[in-house]
Motif scaffolding. Structure first.
Motif, PDB file in Angstrom:
ATOM      1  N   PHE A  22       0.813  -1.211   0.000  1.00 42.36           N
ATOM      2  CA  PHE A  22       0.000   0.000   0.000  1.00 42.36           C
ATOM      3  C   PHE A  22       0.850   1.266   0.000  1.00 42.36           C
ATOM      4  N   ALA A  23       2.143   1.078   0.134  1.00 44.51           N
ATOM      5  CA  ALA A  23       3.010   2.247   0.230  1.00 44.51           C
ATOM      6  C   ALA A  23       3.063   2.967  -1.116  1.00 44.51           C
ATOM      7  N   GLN A  24       2.627   4.170  -1.153  1.00 44.51           N
ATOM      8  CA  GLN A  24       2.721   4.981  -2.368  1.00 44.51           C
ATOM      9  C   GLN A  24       3.965   5.840  -2.236  1.00 44.51           C
ATOM     10  N   ALA A  25       4.878   5.686  -3.180  1.00 45.60           N
ATOM     11  CA  ALA A  25       6.073   6.513  -3.121  1.00 45.60           C
ATOM     12  C   ALA A  25       5.644   7.975  -3.221  1.00 45.60           C
ATOM     13  N   LYS A  26       6.184   8.780  -2.330  1.00 46.91           N
ATOM     14  CA  LYS A  26       5.822  10.196  -2.368  1.00 46.91           C
ATOM     15  C   LYS A  26       6.515  10.850  -3.549  1.00 46.91           C
ATOM     16  N   PHE A  27       5.829  11.743  -4.198  1.00 44.11           N
ATOM     17  CA  PHE A  27       6.452  12.449  -5.311  1.00 44.11           C
ATOM     18  C   PHE A  27       5.856  13.843  -5.427  1.00 44.11           C
ATOM     19  N   ASP A  28       6.666  14.738  -5.986  1.00 47.29           N
ATOM     20  CA  ASP A  28       6.201  16.095  -6.264  1.00 47.29           C
ATOM     21  C   ASP A  28       5.657  16.101  -7.686  1.00 47.29           C
ATOM     22  N   PRO A  29       4.361  16.309  -7.868  1.00 48.45           N
ATOM     23  CA  PRO A  29       3.776  16.206  -9.216  1.00 48.45           C
ATOM     24  C   PRO A  29       4.273  17.274 -10.183  1.00 48.45           C
ATOM     25  N   HIS A  30       4.998  18.260  -9.665  1.00 52.96           N
ATOM     26  CA  HIS A  30       5.550  19.289 -10.552  1.00 52.96           C
ATOM     27  C   HIS A  30       7.022  19.045 -10.843  1.00 52.96           C
ATOM     28  N   ASP A  31       7.533  17.913 -10.411  1.00 55.15           N
ATOM     29  CA  ASP A  31       8.959  17.634 -10.635  1.00 55.15           C
ATOM     30  C   ASP A  31       9.113  16.393 -11.521  1.00 55.15           C
ATOM     31  N   PHE A  32       9.350  16.633 -12.814  1.00 53.52           N
ATOM     32  CA  PHE A  32       9.507  15.528 -13.769  1.00 53.52           C
ATOM     33  C   PHE A  32      10.980  15.123 -13.925  1.00 53.52           C
ATOM     34  N   SER A  33      11.850  15.629 -13.048  1.00 52.93           N
ATOM     35  CA  SER A  33      13.281  15.344 -13.194  1.00 52.93           C
ATOM     36  C   SER A  33      13.517  13.849 -13.326  1.00 52.93           C
ATOM     37  N   GLY A  34      14.372  13.495 -14.263  1.00 51.94           N
ATOM     38  CA  GLY A  34      14.713  12.084 -14.394  1.00 51.94           C
ATOM     39  C   GLY A  34      14.680  11.621 -15.832  1.00 51.94           C
ATOM     40  N   TYR A  35      14.824  10.326 -15.998  1.00 52.34           N
ATOM     41  CA  TYR A  35      14.940   9.708 -17.313  1.00 52.34           C
ATOM     42  C   TYR A  35      13.676   8.904 -17.595  1.00 52.34           C
ATOM     43  N   TRP A  36      13.141   9.089 -18.778  1.00 50.65           N
ATOM     44  CA  TRP A  36      11.835   8.495 -19.102  1.00 50.65           C
ATOM     45  C   TRP A  36      11.868   7.833 -20.461  1.00 50.65           C
ATOM     46  N   LEU A  37      11.019   6.824 -20.584  1.00 52.42           N
ATOM     47  CA  LEU A  37      10.917   6.109 -21.861  1.00 52.42           C
ATOM     48  C   LEU A  37       9.439   5.973 -22.208  1.00 52.42           C
ATOM     49  N   ARG A  38       9.060   6.489 -23.357  1.00 50.64           N
ATOM     50  CA  ARG A  38       7.674   6.317 -23.811  1.00 50.64           C
ATOM     51  C   ARG A  38       7.529   4.877 -24.284  1.00 50.64           C
ATOM     52  N   THR A 212       7.497   6.120 -18.856  1.00 54.22           N
ATOM     53  CA  THR A 212       7.835   5.397 -17.628  1.00 54.22           C
ATOM     54  C   THR A 212       9.273   5.708 -17.215  1.00 54.22           C
ATOM     55  N   ARG A 213       9.462   5.902 -15.929  1.00 49.85           N
ATOM     56  CA  ARG A 213      10.804   6.227 -15.420  1.00 49.85           C
ATOM     57  C   ARG A 213      11.746   5.055 -15.687  1.00 49.85           C
ATOM     58  N   MET A 214      12.923   5.374 -16.208  1.00 50.90           N
ATOM     59  CA  MET A 214      13.881   4.311 -16.530  1.00 50.90           C
ATOM     60  C   MET A 214      14.560   3.815 -15.265  1.00 50.90           C
ATOM     61  N   LYS A 215      14.909   2.517 -15.297  1.00 51.51           N
ATOM     62  CA  LYS A 215      15.603   1.931 -14.151  1.00 51.51           C
ATOM     63  C   LYS A 215      17.029   2.478 -14.113  1.00 51.51           C
ATOM     64  N   PRO A 216      17.585   2.612 -12.903  1.00 56.66           N
ATOM     65  CA  PRO A 216      18.935   3.190 -12.789  1.00 56.66           C
ATOM     66  C   PRO A 216      19.957   2.514 -13.705  1.00 56.66           C
ATOM     67  N   ASP A 217      19.878   1.167 -13.833  1.00 58.09           N
ATOM     68  CA  ASP A 217      20.912   0.500 -14.643  1.00 58.09           C
ATOM     69  C   ASP A 217      20.705   0.713 -16.143  1.00 58.09           C
TER      70      ASP A 217
END
Lengths: 258, 128
Positions: A22-38, A212-217
């Motif tokens: 049930f744990a929802q990772a907390k996130f700032d909805p205005h912070d898209f920082s990071g690597y993403w893959l459509r 979707t956020r890319m995995k660190p590796d």
């Protein structure tokens, strides 16, 4: 008895809320920082075209419509820029979002290029200003927040880059509206509507996409982190493409023996 | 439930195209898979297409240099395949879709090293 039942229910709810499921990772909805893959494949589609739209696509031979790849005249196969919206909304290649005070940067591993989505209140260029700026492969973009949705409008795209792999047209005056919203810590829902009355008889609403956020590796190579770290440039250099065409693409298509 | 999810994932992984809009038309016969022993001659580690060249001996003993294409550098890297994963002179086994037109050109589906370890794989299960 009722109180005891209530206590049990409360305890159960507390335990459930604390459990990982049930744990929802907390996130700032205005912070898209990071690597993403459509992660969706765009379906083949041709919207109703105006007469100008039909004229614009005359002579375009999409890869999907030709028998031999050498018969396609899609400009991207000569290493021309894919342009907007194709690089964002058709390619399935990594994108980094960088959040700055006055703009959001989208960095693209493919083509090693970027878009600047201006949030500083400037107006979208139009009329004489747009004419003087002229076309740009990735257009001119301004954005603003509507609640937790980043709304970006782009215009002034270069008509020579195809709208998509199917050869659909786009006009310099078209307005593209993108909407990005984080639905959880690791997914951005993306929407695109193309308003191009010159080419299309009605606004063209694209199917929703998820970034979707890319995995660190997936973005760390040999201890270097980042889209461009430890990787050969993801640039379509004509010198490379010509070599590949001559050795593989053309012999493969035409059956040339060694 | 879990089995259903796994089955769906399996379908999804097979459905991923080898080439998403990268100018292939109908060059390759995706229904035909050839398995061959080969010796690597060159790894052209370049975008937008990585190409691996290799010598393959036919049943008459004639050696032909084949050009095998793959995805781009970043896609391969995300799969854990790097510039030096295969080296010239190395013996491998390859499964590939050949050119329909009969040229010594193909698209890589799977590559195994000389110990039989899979070093590259695309497109789900292709055992045949």
């Amino acid at each position: 008895m009722q109180n005891r039942l209530l206590s049990v229910v409360v305890v159960l709810l507390v335990v459930l809320a604390a459990s990982p499921a049930f744990a929802q990772a907390k996130f700032d909805p205005h912070d898209f920082s990071g690597y993403w893959l459509r992660n969706s494949i765009r379906p083949k589609d041709h919207p109703p075209l105006t007469e100008a739209g039909k004229k614009a696509i005359t002579g375009r031979h999409a890869d999907d419509d030709v028998k031999l790849p050498t018969d396609s005249n899609d400009p991207m196969y000569k290493c021309n820029p894919q342009g907007f919206p194709r690089l964002v909304w058709e390619e399935n290649e990594p994108i980094e979002f960088v959040m700055l005070n006055d703009r959001v940067l989208q960095l693209f591993q493919w083509e090693r290029t970027l878009r600047e989505l201006w949030l500083d209140g400037r107006e979208l260029p139009s009329g004489e200003n747009l004419e003087n700026l002229g076309p740009a492969w990735y257009g001119h973009s301004v954005g603003h927040w509507e609640g937790d949705t980043l709304v970006v409008v782009t215009t002034g795209v270069d008509e020579r880059a195809w709208l998509d792999e199917y050869g659909n047209p786009k006009s310099f005056d078209a307005k593209f509206e993108e909407r990005y919203r984080m639905i959880d810590a690791d997914n951005i829902e993306g929407r695109l509507v193309i308003n191009d009355p010159k080419n299309f008889t009605a606004p063209w609403v694209q199917p929703p996409s998820t970034f979707t956020r890319m995995k660190p590796d997936e973005v760390e190579y040999f201890g270097w982190k980042g889209l461009f770290s430890g990787l050969t440039d993801a640039i379509c250099a004509p010198i490379n493409e010509t070599n590949f065409d001559n050795r593989i693409k053309i012999p493969g298509a035409l059956g040339i023996q060694k | 439930m879990n089995r259903a999810v796994i089955a769906l994932l399996g379908i999804a992984s097979i459905a991923v195209p080898l080439f998403a809009h990268h100018g292939r038309g109908a060059t390759y016969d995706d229904k035909k898979i050839i398995t061959a022993n080969a010796v690597i001659t060159e790894v052209a580690w370049r975008n937008p297409h990585v190409a691996i060249y290799m010598d393959i001996k036919d049943e008459n003993g004639k050696v032909t240099n084949w050009g095998m294409e793959s995805q781009n550098v970043s896609s391969l890297t995300r799969l854990g395949f790097f510039r030096n994963t295969l080296k010239p002179g190395q013996e491998i086994t390859i499964k590939f879709n050949p050119s329909r037109a009969g040229a010594p050109v193909g698209v890589i589906r799977k590559i195994y090293d000389s110990t039989g370890k899979e070093v590259l794989s695309f497109g789900g299960s292709i055992d045949q």
